[in-house]
Every structure is written in structure tokens, then in C-alpha cells.
Scaffold this motif. Sequence first.
Motif, PDB file in Angstrom:
ATOM      1  N   ARG A 244       5.302  -9.937   6.401  1.00 11.70           N
ATOM      2  CA  ARG A 244       6.299  -8.992   5.683  1.00 11.70           C
ATOM      3  C   ARG A 244       7.586  -8.987   5.940  1.00 11.70           C
ATOM      4  O   ARG A 244       8.287  -8.590   5.086  1.00 11.70           O
TER       5      ARG A 244
ATOM      6  N   ARG B  79      11.643   5.814   6.931  1.00 13.98           N
ATOM      7  CA  ARG B  79      11.917   4.622   6.338  1.00 13.98           C
ATOM      8  C   ARG B  79      11.224   3.361   6.620  1.00 13.98           C
ATOM      9  O   ARG B  79      10.990   2.376   6.089  1.00 13.98           O
TER      10      ARG B  79
ATOM     11  N   GLU C  40       8.608   2.702   4.016  1.00 17.10           N
ATOM     12  CA  GLU C  40       8.812   2.249   2.604  1.00 17.10           C
ATOM     13  C   GLU C  40       8.679   0.647   2.608  1.00 17.10           C
ATOM     14  O   GLU C  40       7.956   0.257   1.312  1.00 17.10           O
ATOM     15  N   LYS C  41       9.105  -0.098   3.465  1.00 21.25           N
ATOM     16  CA  LYS C  41       8.841  -1.589   3.297  1.00 21.25           C
ATOM     17  C   LYS C  41       7.464  -1.820   3.255  1.00 21.25           C
ATOM     18  O   LYS C  41       6.656  -2.485   2.628  1.00 21.25           O
ATOM     19  N   ARG C  42       6.640  -1.112   4.075  1.00 20.30           N
ATOM     20  CA  ARG C  42       5.141  -1.486   4.452  1.00 20.30           C
ATOM     21  C   ARG C  42       4.530  -1.083   3.079  1.00 20.30           C
ATOM     22  O   ARG C  42       3.646  -1.862   2.759  1.00 20.30           O
TER      23      ARG C  42
ATOM     24  N   THR D 197       5.732  -0.896   0.179  1.00 15.29           N
ATOM     25  CA  THR D 197       5.952  -1.767  -1.005  1.00 15.29           C
ATOM     26  C   THR D 197       5.095  -3.217  -0.773  1.00 15.29           C
ATOM     27  O   THR D 197       4.483  -3.617  -1.878  1.00 15.29           O
ATOM     28  N   ALA D 198       5.085  -3.617   0.433  1.00 18.30           N
ATOM     29  CA  ALA D 198       4.417  -4.830   0.623  1.00 18.30           C
ATOM     30  C   ALA D 198       2.724  -4.694   0.399  1.00 18.30           C
ATOM     31  O   ALA D 198       2.156  -5.545  -0.394  1.00 18.30           O
TER      32      ALA D 198
ATOM     33  N   ASN E 115       1.549  -2.403  -1.710  1.00 16.98           N
ATOM     34  CA  ASN E 115       1.194  -2.213  -3.190  1.00 16.98           C
ATOM     35  C   ASN E 115       1.165  -3.410  -3.792  1.00 16.98           C
ATOM     36  O   ASN E 115       0.738  -3.731  -4.760  1.00 16.98           O
ATOM     37  N   ARG E 116       2.383  -4.369  -3.576  1.00 19.42           N
ATOM     38  CA  ARG E 116       2.519  -5.822  -4.099  1.00 19.42           C
ATOM     39  C   ARG E 116       1.338  -6.490  -3.898  1.00 19.42           C
ATOM     40  O   ARG E 116       0.678  -7.299  -4.859  1.00 19.42           O
TER      41      ARG E 116
END
Length: 227
Positions: free
Chosen positions: A154, A205, A208-210, A212-213, A215-216
Amino acid sequence: MSLWTRITEAVSALANGEGLSAVFDRLRTPPERSVAFAIAVIALGAKMAKADGQVTRGEVTAFREVFQIAHEDEAGAARVFNLARQDVAGFEEYAARIKTMFRGDTDALCDLMEGLFHIAMADGNYHPDEDRFLERVAEIFGLSGGQFQRMRCRFVPGAAPDPYQVLGAQPGDPLEAVRKRYRALVRETHPDRMMARGVPVEAMRLAEKRMTAINRAWEQIEAAHAQ
């Protein structure tokens, strides 16, 4: 009282000649765990850094990938960073004490590992030495190889991450089983759950990146099953 004020107090409480690693033996219960989390990320980040001398503004900026550090708090973050680099204790001892401090809480240790990945990638490069460092820390934390690989895929640029690997599932798993895994990861990433594990508000924060990954990955898997 701000997180950085509490961190400064924890560091100031060290006895003369006592290393920063001693902090990890003291901060084991809420609300101290949020202080412990921040110090642990900064301390291990310092051990991962290669620059000599005093901490640079660029290195402090790297921690902004994890924490919201106000200008007036930079000196406090730099002090923790430099104490860790000057401490005779090695990173493996730090990692072992941190694991004990969090009582082997895998979710909290994964949160911490993600903070280290943010710092490692702050300059846009992922050095082989950083990879070996992070893999060893994950091993000491008791994380599985799969958990480490999921985090690395990720954060580190390269081939597109496999959506099943991101969710910790297998391509042959039933869609409903993958959905349950996806929902469990979403719950684990909720800010309330992360704060309960000791992640400070200033580091939210990380989620946030987790998210996003996650969900994608689910969207890719769901779309493939709909074809």
C-alpha cells in the motif's frame, strides 16, 4: 494540554543519563498511550534515519506525514528525534520494549508500522535498508509476513497492489467472506477505534491512506465479480 506538551514532559522526566528507551517502560496505559505512540514512531523513525548530526528541517517535515506538528512544536519533535539517535540502545531493543509497552496489541503495532512507512516514503524513495529495517521491526512486533507485505504494497510505489492482498483475503474466497473482511478493516480504521488503541488525534491522517486503499481494493473485487 497538547500532545507535544505531554511528550516534552515525558522526556523531561528522564533521569540524568537515562536513555529515551526508558520511556517505553513507563507509558503503558491510557491516556499515556497516545504519548507513547508518538514517541515510538519518532524514536524508531530516528533509528531508521541515516543522516548524522542534528535533526534537519527536512527530517522534521517527514514526521508531518504522520503528525500535525505546529511550527512551535518542531523543537520538541526534534529533541525526541535526537535523543533516540544518541541513545546507545539499538532499534531492536526499542522495538522489543515498544511491543511490551503495547502489550502485543497487533492493531496498535500495525498503526505504528504504518507511521514508519509514511516516514520512510516521505522523500519518495524506499531504500533497501529501510525495507530490511521495517521488516525486522515487524518481526520483533510479532506481525506476520502477510501483514507486513500488505502494508508494503500500500505504501511502496511499483506494481499495482493486489486487491486481495490489501484486504488480507485470497482470490478463491467467496465474495461474502471478502466483504466481511473488508467491513472488519473499515471498523478497525475508524478514528474512534484507532484512538482507543492509542493513536493520537494528531496522527489520524494515518487512517486516510489506509481507508483509500481498502475502499479501492473492495471496489475492484466487487466490480470483477459483477462482470
